[in-house]
Design a protein around this motif. Structure first.
Motif, mmCIF file in Angstrom:
data_model
loop_
_atom_site.group_PDB
_atom_site.id
_atom_site.type_symbol
_atom_site.label_atom_id
_atom_site.label_comp_id
_atom_site.label_asym_id
_atom_site.label_seq_id
_atom_site.Cartn_x
_atom_site.Cartn_y
_atom_site.Cartn_z
ATOM 1 N N MET A 281 0.842 -1.181 0.000
ATOM 2 C CA MET A 281 0.000 0.000 0.000
ATOM 3 C C MET A 281 0.885 1.241 0.000
ATOM 4 O O MET A 281 1.981 1.240 0.535
ATOM 5 C CB MET A 281 -0.904 -0.026 1.213
ATOM 6 C CG MET A 281 -1.860 1.113 1.293
ATOM 7 S SD MET A 281 -3.494 0.470 1.510
ATOM 8 C CE MET A 281 -4.415 1.798 0.849
ATOM 9 N N ALA A 282 0.400 2.302 -0.582
ATOM 10 C CA ALA A 282 1.171 3.523 -0.701
ATOM 11 C C ALA A 282 1.342 4.186 0.662
ATOM 12 O O ALA A 282 0.461 4.130 1.507
ATOM 13 C CB ALA A 282 0.488 4.489 -1.663
ATOM 14 N N THR A 283 2.506 4.807 0.847
ATOM 15 C CA THR A 283 2.727 5.543 2.084
ATOM 16 C C THR A 283 2.061 6.905 1.981
ATOM 17 O O THR A 283 1.530 7.273 0.947
ATOM 18 C CB THR A 283 4.238 5.710 2.351
ATOM 19 O OG1 THR A 283 4.795 6.475 1.285
ATOM 20 C CG2 THR A 283 4.922 4.371 2.457
ATOM 21 N N SER A 284 2.128 7.658 3.042
ATOM 22 C CA SER A 284 1.415 8.935 3.081
ATOM 23 C C SER A 284 1.996 9.977 2.127
ATOM 24 O O SER A 284 1.405 11.021 1.949
ATOM 25 C CB SER A 284 1.409 9.479 4.502
ATOM 26 O OG SER A 284 2.737 9.747 4.900
ATOM 27 N N LEU A 285 3.149 9.724 1.528
ATOM 28 C CA LEU A 285 3.746 10.706 0.638
ATOM 29 C C LEU A 285 3.623 10.324 -0.828
ATOM 30 O O LEU A 285 4.033 11.078 -1.692
ATOM 31 C CB LEU A 285 5.217 10.914 0.998
ATOM 32 C CG LEU A 285 5.480 11.413 2.412
ATOM 33 C CD1 LEU A 285 6.976 11.494 2.671
ATOM 34 C CD2 LEU A 285 4.848 12.770 2.630
ATOM 35 N N ASN A 286 3.096 9.158 -1.139
ATOM 36 C CA ASN A 286 3.018 8.690 -2.518
ATOM 37 C C ASN A 286 1.593 8.760 -3.050
ATOM 38 O O ASN A 286 0.894 7.767 -3.121
ATOM 39 C CB ASN A 286 3.536 7.244 -2.628
ATOM 40 C CG ASN A 286 5.018 7.158 -2.343
ATOM 41 O OD1 ASN A 286 5.754 8.105 -2.604
ATOM 42 N ND2 ASN A 286 5.454 6.058 -1.800
ATOM 43 N N TYR A 287 1.181 9.956 -3.437
ATOM 44 C CA TYR A 287 -0.143 10.136 -4.022
ATOM 45 C C TYR A 287 0.026 10.323 -5.513
ATOM 46 O O TYR A 287 0.986 10.922 -5.974
ATOM 47 C CB TYR A 287 -0.848 11.364 -3.429
ATOM 48 C CG TYR A 287 -0.919 11.337 -1.928
ATOM 49 C CD1 TYR A 287 -1.649 10.360 -1.282
ATOM 50 C CD2 TYR A 287 -0.261 12.284 -1.168
ATOM 51 C CE1 TYR A 287 -1.721 10.328 0.090
ATOM 52 C CE2 TYR A 287 -0.324 12.264 0.211
ATOM 53 C CZ TYR A 287 -1.059 11.283 0.834
ATOM 54 O OH TYR A 287 -1.134 11.249 2.189
ATOM 55 N N GLN A 288 -0.937 9.815 -6.290
ATOM 56 C CA GLN A 288 -0.897 9.929 -7.734
ATOM 57 C C GLN A 288 -2.208 10.519 -8.218
ATOM 58 O O GLN A 288 -3.216 10.493 -7.512
ATOM 59 C CB GLN A 288 -0.712 8.548 -8.370
ATOM 60 C CG GLN A 288 0.548 7.841 -7.951
ATOM 61 C CD GLN A 288 0.580 6.424 -8.479
ATOM 62 O OE1 GLN A 288 -0.277 6.025 -9.252
ATOM 63 N NE2 GLN A 288 1.563 5.663 -8.052
ATOM 64 N N LEU A 289 -2.188 11.035 -9.435
ATOM 65 C CA LEU A 289 -3.422 11.508 -10.045
ATOM 66 C C LEU A 289 -4.428 10.380 -10.122
ATOM 67 O O LEU A 289 -4.072 9.236 -10.388
ATOM 68 C CB LEU A 289 -3.149 12.026 -11.461
ATOM 69 C CG LEU A 289 -2.557 13.421 -11.565
ATOM 70 C CD1 LEU A 289 -2.303 13.747 -13.022
ATOM 71 C CD2 LEU A 289 -3.455 14.455 -10.942
ATOM 72 N N HIS A 290 -5.665 10.693 -9.883
ATOM 73 C CA HIS A 290 -6.808 9.784 -9.997
ATOM 74 C C HIS A 290 -6.856 8.705 -8.919
ATOM 75 O O HIS A 290 -7.637 7.776 -9.034
ATOM 76 C CB HIS A 290 -6.884 9.166 -11.396
ATOM 77 C CG HIS A 290 -6.846 10.194 -12.482
ATOM 78 N ND1 HIS A 290 -7.841 11.124 -12.650
ATOM 79 C CD2 HIS A 290 -5.915 10.471 -13.419
ATOM 80 C CE1 HIS A 290 -7.531 11.911 -13.666
ATOM 81 N NE2 HIS A 290 -6.362 11.545 -14.140
ATOM 82 N N ASP A 291 -6.044 8.828 -7.859
ATOM 83 C CA ASP A 291 -6.235 7.969 -6.697
ATOM 84 C C ASP A 291 -7.547 8.372 -6.030
ATOM 85 O O ASP A 291 -7.932 9.544 -6.038
ATOM 86 C CB ASP A 291 -5.108 8.152 -5.672
ATOM 87 C CG ASP A 291 -3.830 7.424 -6.036
ATOM 88 O OD1 ASP A 291 -3.829 6.684 -7.027
ATOM 89 O OD2 ASP A 291 -2.831 7.605 -5.307
ATOM 90 N N ILE A 292 -8.233 7.413 -5.456
ATOM 91 C CA ILE A 292 -9.455 7.681 -4.691
ATOM 92 C C ILE A 292 -9.083 7.575 -3.219
ATOM 93 O O ILE A 292 -8.562 6.545 -2.783
ATOM 94 C CB ILE A 292 -10.582 6.671 -5.040
ATOM 95 C CG1 ILE A 292 -10.838 6.628 -6.542
ATOM 96 C CG2 ILE A 292 -11.848 7.004 -4.258
ATOM 97 C CD1 ILE A 292 -11.371 7.920 -7.130
ATOM 98 N N VAL A 293 -9.333 8.653 -2.465
ATOM 99 C CA VAL A 293 -8.949 8.693 -1.056
ATOM 100 C C VAL A 293 -10.175 8.950 -0.181
ATOM 101 O O VAL A 293 -11.178 9.477 -0.635
ATOM 102 C CB VAL A 293 -7.881 9.781 -0.796
ATOM 103 C CG1 VAL A 293 -6.601 9.477 -1.540
ATOM 104 C CG2 VAL A 293 -8.392 11.164 -1.152
ATOM 105 N N GLU A 294 -10.058 8.551 1.075
ATOM 106 C CA GLU A 294 -11.104 8.814 2.065
ATOM 107 C C GLU A 294 -10.571 9.849 3.041
ATOM 108 O O GLU A 294 -9.454 9.721 3.545
ATOM 109 C CB GLU A 294 -11.468 7.529 2.809
ATOM 110 C CG GLU A 294 -12.561 7.715 3.836
ATOM 111 C CD GLU A 294 -12.917 6.430 4.562
ATOM 112 O OE1 GLU A 294 -13.665 6.523 5.538
ATOM 113 O OE2 GLU A 294 -12.447 5.349 4.156
#
Length: 69
Positions: free
Chosen positions: A1-14
């Protein structure tokens, strides 16, 4: 799973608090010093600093597909 610093375009987050429309899932539409999010239910867009985003995110629900070849 991605860590808190690895966000990408079009990720769905809560996020910790739901949107006014009742949905609690957001799609990331811009990544940088500021984060732009779109509500997956009503489509409303918001922008916040990365610092605020890191405080308010709860978890990543769905990771964007990597289809770059």
């Amino acid at each position: 799973m991605a860590t808190s610093l690895n966000y990408q375009l079009h990720d769905i987050v809560e996020m910790k608090k739901p949107h006014a429309c009742g949905a609690n899932s957001w799609e990331i539409t811009r990544v940088g010093a500021d984060m732009k999010l779109s509500c997956t239910n009503c489509g409303r867009g918001i922008m916040m600093s990365r610092f605020d985003f890191n405080k308010r995110i709860k978890k990543i629900l769905q990771v964007a597909n990597q289809k770059e070849e």
